[in-house]
Design a protein around this motif. Sequence first.
Motif, PDB file in Angstrom:
ATOM      1  N   MET A  49       0.849  -1.169   0.000  1.00  0.00           N
ATOM      2  CA  MET A  49       0.000   0.000   0.000  1.00  0.00           C
ATOM      3  C   MET A  49       0.897   1.234   0.000  1.00  0.00           C
ATOM      4  SD  MET A  49      -2.712   1.315   2.903  1.00  0.00           S
ATOM      5  CE  MET A  49      -3.599  -0.203   2.904  1.00  0.00           C
ATOM      6  N   THR A  50       0.563   2.166  -0.850  1.00  0.00           N
ATOM      7  CA  THR A  50       1.303   3.429  -0.868  1.00  0.00           C
ATOM      8  C   THR A  50       0.477   4.496  -0.158  1.00  0.00           C
ATOM      9  OG1 THR A  50       0.364   4.098  -2.979  1.00  0.00           O
ATOM     10  CG2 THR A  50       2.425   2.862  -3.040  1.00  0.00           C
ATOM     11  N   PHE A  51       1.153   5.471   0.358  1.00  0.00           N
ATOM     12  CA  PHE A  51       0.492   6.538   1.095  1.00  0.00           C
ATOM     13  C   PHE A  51       0.731   7.870   0.411  1.00  0.00           C
ATOM     14  CE2 PHE A  51       1.274   3.289   4.299  1.00  0.00           C
ATOM     15  CZ  PHE A  51       0.038   3.219   4.925  1.00  0.00           C
ATOM     16  N   GLU A  52      -0.249   8.734   0.486  1.00  0.00           N
ATOM     17  CA  GLU A  52      -0.138  10.113   0.017  1.00  0.00           C
ATOM     18  C   GLU A  52       0.000  11.005   1.244  1.00  0.00           C
ATOM     19  OE1 GLU A  52      -0.082  11.034  -3.183  1.00  0.00           O
ATOM     20  OE2 GLU A  52      -0.359   8.974  -3.847  1.00  0.00           O
ATOM     21  N   VAL A  53       0.646  12.114   1.096  1.00  0.00           N
ATOM     22  CA  VAL A  53       0.818  13.065   2.190  1.00  0.00           C
ATOM     23  C   VAL A  53      -0.391  13.996   2.228  1.00  0.00           C
ATOM     24  CG1 VAL A  53       2.226  14.960   3.089  1.00  0.00           C
ATOM     25  CG2 VAL A  53       3.318  12.956   2.058  1.00  0.00           C
ATOM     26  N   VAL A  54      -0.949  14.168   3.419  1.00  0.00           N
ATOM     27  CA  VAL A  54      -2.084  15.066   3.630  1.00  0.00           C
ATOM     28  C   VAL A  54      -1.722  15.985   4.789  1.00  0.00           C
ATOM     29  CG1 VAL A  54      -4.515  15.201   4.310  1.00  0.00           C
ATOM     30  CG2 VAL A  54      -3.730  13.323   2.858  1.00  0.00           C
ATOM     31  N   THR A  55      -2.011  17.254   4.634  1.00  0.00           N
ATOM     32  CA  THR A  55      -1.764  18.215   5.702  1.00  0.00           C
ATOM     33  C   THR A  55      -3.100  18.631   6.294  1.00  0.00           C
ATOM     34  OG1 THR A  55       0.185  19.027   4.553  1.00  0.00           O
ATOM     35  CG2 THR A  55      -0.755  20.458   6.246  1.00  0.00           C
ATOM     36  N   LEU A  56      -3.194  18.588   7.616  1.00  0.00           N
ATOM     37  CA  LEU A  56      -4.424  18.976   8.307  1.00  0.00           C
ATOM     38  C   LEU A  56      -4.153  20.146   9.234  1.00  0.00           C
ATOM     39  CD1 LEU A  56      -5.653  15.468   9.493  1.00  0.00           C
ATOM     40  CD2 LEU A  56      -6.504  16.758   7.549  1.00  0.00           C
ATOM     41  N   LYS A  57      -5.112  21.027   9.334  1.00  0.00           N
ATOM     42  CA  LYS A  57      -5.061  22.081  10.335  1.00  0.00           C
ATOM     43  C   LYS A  57      -6.065  21.690  11.408  1.00  0.00           C
ATOM     44  CE  LYS A  57      -3.648  25.888   7.402  1.00  0.00           C
ATOM     45  NZ  LYS A  57      -3.906  27.275   7.023  1.00  0.00           N
ATOM     46  N   LEU A  58      -5.575  21.526  12.623  1.00  0.00           N
ATOM     47  CA  LEU A  58      -6.414  21.091  13.730  1.00  0.00           C
ATOM     48  C   LEU A  58      -6.336  22.081  14.875  1.00  0.00           C
ATOM     49  CD1 LEU A  58      -5.264  17.362  13.868  1.00  0.00           C
ATOM     50  CD2 LEU A  58      -7.338  18.246  12.802  1.00  0.00           C
ATOM     51  N   PRO A  59      -7.411  22.206  15.634  1.00  0.00           N
ATOM     52  CA  PRO A  59      -7.332  23.023  16.851  1.00  0.00           C
ATOM     53  C   PRO A  59      -6.280  22.431  17.792  1.00  0.00           C
ATOM     54  CG  PRO A  59      -9.616  22.475  16.328  1.00  0.00           C
ATOM     55  CD  PRO A  59      -8.754  21.661  15.422  1.00  0.00           C
ATOM     56  N   ALA A  60      -5.573  23.273  18.498  1.00  0.00           N
ATOM     57  CA  ALA A  60      -4.486  22.829  19.377  1.00  0.00           C
ATOM     58  C   ALA A  60      -4.945  21.771  20.373  1.00  0.00           C
ATOM     59  CB  ALA A  60      -3.879  24.026  20.103  1.00  0.00           C
TER      60      ALA A  60
END
Length: 64
Positions: free
Chosen positions: A1-12
Motif C-alpha cells: 500500500m502506498t500513502f499520500e501526504v495530507v496536511t491537516l489544520k487542527l485546533p491545538a
Amino acid sequence: MTFEVVTLKLPAKLLKDAGKVALAHDVTIGHLVRQMLTREVERRLDPKTVSYTHLRAHETGRNL
C-alpha cells in the motif's frame, strides 16, 4: 500500500488530545487518524454495516 501526504489544520486541543490517545495506544497520530478515517468512510459508504466493537458493546451492555 502506498500513502499520500495530507496536511491537516487542527485546533491545538484536538491535536494535544489526539497525541494522548495515540500515546496510550502506542501508535502515531497518523495511524490513529488513518484508523478513524477508514472507519468513518466505511460507515458512510455502507451505513448498514455495524462494527464488531459496536456489536460487542451491545452484547456487554456498554456504551460507546
